[in-house]
Design an enzyme around this catalytic site. Sequence first.
Site, mmCIF file in Angstrom:
data_model
loop_
_atom_site.group_PDB
_atom_site.id
_atom_site.type_symbol
_atom_site.label_atom_id
_atom_site.label_comp_id
_atom_site.label_asym_id
_atom_site.label_seq_id
_atom_site.Cartn_x
_atom_site.Cartn_y
_atom_site.Cartn_z
ATOM 1 N N LYS A 99 0.434 -6.381 -2.216
ATOM 2 C CA LYS A 99 0.036 -5.484 -1.124
ATOM 3 C C LYS A 99 -0.419 -4.112 -1.609
ATOM 4 O O LYS A 99 -1.265 -3.490 -0.985
ATOM 5 C CB LYS A 99 1.181 -5.319 -0.119
ATOM 6 C CG LYS A 99 1.335 -6.545 0.778
ATOM 7 C CD LYS A 99 2.222 -6.269 1.957
ATOM 8 C CE LYS A 99 2.279 -7.454 2.903
ATOM 9 N NZ LYS A 99 3.139 -8.556 2.381
ATOM 10 N N GLU A 121 1.741 -0.614 11.237
ATOM 11 C CA GLU A 121 2.945 -1.271 11.688
ATOM 12 C C GLU A 121 3.513 -2.048 10.504
ATOM 13 O O GLU A 121 2.821 -2.313 9.520
ATOM 14 C CB GLU A 121 2.640 -2.241 12.832
ATOM 15 C CG GLU A 121 2.140 -3.614 12.405
ATOM 16 C CD GLU A 121 0.760 -3.603 11.782
ATOM 17 O OE1 GLU A 121 0.016 -2.615 11.976
ATOM 18 O OE2 GLU A 121 0.429 -4.580 11.082
ATOM 19 N N SER A 388 2.454 -14.131 -5.438
ATOM 20 C CA SER A 388 2.112 -12.896 -4.718
ATOM 21 C C SER A 388 3.161 -11.798 -4.823
ATOM 22 O O SER A 388 2.834 -10.622 -4.717
ATOM 23 C CB SER A 388 1.835 -13.209 -3.250
ATOM 24 O OG SER A 388 2.928 -13.890 -2.668
HETATM 25 C C1 LIG Z 1 3.104 -9.882 2.835
HETATM 26 C C2 LIG Z 1 3.248 -10.888 1.782
HETATM 27 C C3 LIG Z 1 2.550 -12.127 1.824
HETATM 28 C C4 LIG Z 1 1.685 -12.532 2.965
HETATM 29 O O1 LIG Z 1 0.535 -11.761 3.149
HETATM 30 P P1 LIG Z 1 -0.919 -12.352 2.890
HETATM 31 O O2 LIG Z 1 -1.789 -11.353 3.571
HETATM 32 O O3 LIG Z 1 -1.008 -13.712 3.511
HETATM 33 O O4 LIG Z 1 -1.131 -12.414 1.434
HETATM 34 C C5 LIG Z 1 2.693 -13.001 0.757
HETATM 35 N N1 LIG Z 1 3.487 -12.721 -0.287
HETATM 36 C C6 LIG Z 1 4.190 -11.566 -0.364
HETATM 37 C C7 LIG Z 1 5.056 -11.326 -1.547
HETATM 38 C C8 LIG Z 1 4.099 -10.615 0.658
HETATM 39 O O5 LIG Z 1 4.793 -9.466 0.581
#
Ligand SMILES: *Cc1c(COP(=O)(O)O)cnc(C)c1O
Length: 429
Positions: A99, A121, A388
Amino acid sequence: MNLVTKGINTENLPDAKGYFGEYGGSYLPPELEKVMQDVEKAYEEISKDPEFIKELKELNEHFTGRPSPVYHAARLSKAAGGAEIYLKREDLNHTGAHKINHCLGEVLLAKHMGKKKVIAETGAGQHGVALATAAALLGLECDIYMGEIDVKKEAPNVSRMKVLGAKVISVTRGTKTLKDAVDAAFEAYLKDPVTQIYCIGSVVGPHPFPMMVRDFQSVIGMEAREQMLSYAGSLPDAIVACVGGGSNAMGVFSAFLDDKDVALYGVEPAGKGLETGKHAATIQKGTVGILHGFRSLVLQDKNGEPLPVYSIASGLDYPGVGPQHSFLHSIGRVTYTTATDREAVEAFYALSRMEGIIPALESSHAVAYAVKLAKQLGKGKKILVNLSGRGDKDIDFVMEHYPLEEYEPEENLKDGYDEFLKHIGGEKN
Ligand SMILES: *Cc1c(COP(=O)(O)O)cnc(C)c1O
């Protein structure tokens, strides 16, 4: 120099009105239309401005720690018994997830537009923390709207935001959760769209956000493409990413859309099972509708009201999905599939125990599917998983609700974790 160099301009999308085929666009009250046009114009300028691109690149390198490594998960691959699994380590970014990539871009844009304050938000607080971090770094004020229930539930993230200097506004109306926080933030934005800017947390919302957030995240795919060629010796045969709103997935997919030999998989949360209704698998179960200012697949009732959604991973818990995903689904370029809560938890433990990497529960959905896919593809193939984020935020929850003993009889620890991994393939309970 360009912000994006490869792949994402396939089919040259979105078009001038912000559409990916029939999805996307901008559905806003008239007061916000002009505001969005200003954001679009500013983005148009800075995305071609060498100074801006240089600034963002420097922050990516020296603040976030990019490039994030690609790592060959050899033990997990062996246990999965097929293709080799590689991980793109977005969990190693400063703040622990992907993010920060778009938050830095958005706050930098805000600064270039002369804004004093960024607002957003947040549900579980991950987007709020990343935005508060970028705002602290670049010297802007930051207001985060959060449902009262989430404020109580996510106390550590609320504290993080406050320590970083953000103001956390507890929203006490309605369900006191994410949906009402979105409404409250939009209202605040309407009151003063001049000194502040709304920073959306995924590839969702009205044009230009799905494009802009994708572009800021595309650094993942561009790096991964080079890293696979130099480290693994070839492009992957398949790429797997979890999909909530879809930003980390678009980030990694974007550089590979033109590589027709690279299969792309988006993994949605099946929660307690698609048949139970307790899930957030928008592409699997959604219908075309309008949500939060854009047209896409939406989990909605007959009247177009968003349905309550559920996932063990709060970052995936959203009744919509980015419009480019709906489009890529419609043309068959990306295959969308699911993983359940249990599969995600098993992958969470598997990666922790076999590789010493504790993944976020969101990312665990991608790992779970990759293990299944590895068997299907077989030896000699390569799978890249976009990891992610890191799982520190999830440890206490998993230990309390999914204690290890339930999953891991001692004998399963012996050779190759075969027994343990077998479970990842199947639904239980
Ligand atoms: C917020 C988040 C997601 C989901 O968000 P996407 O916009 O679908 O990528 C996925 N993995 C983590 C670690 C997150 O914090």
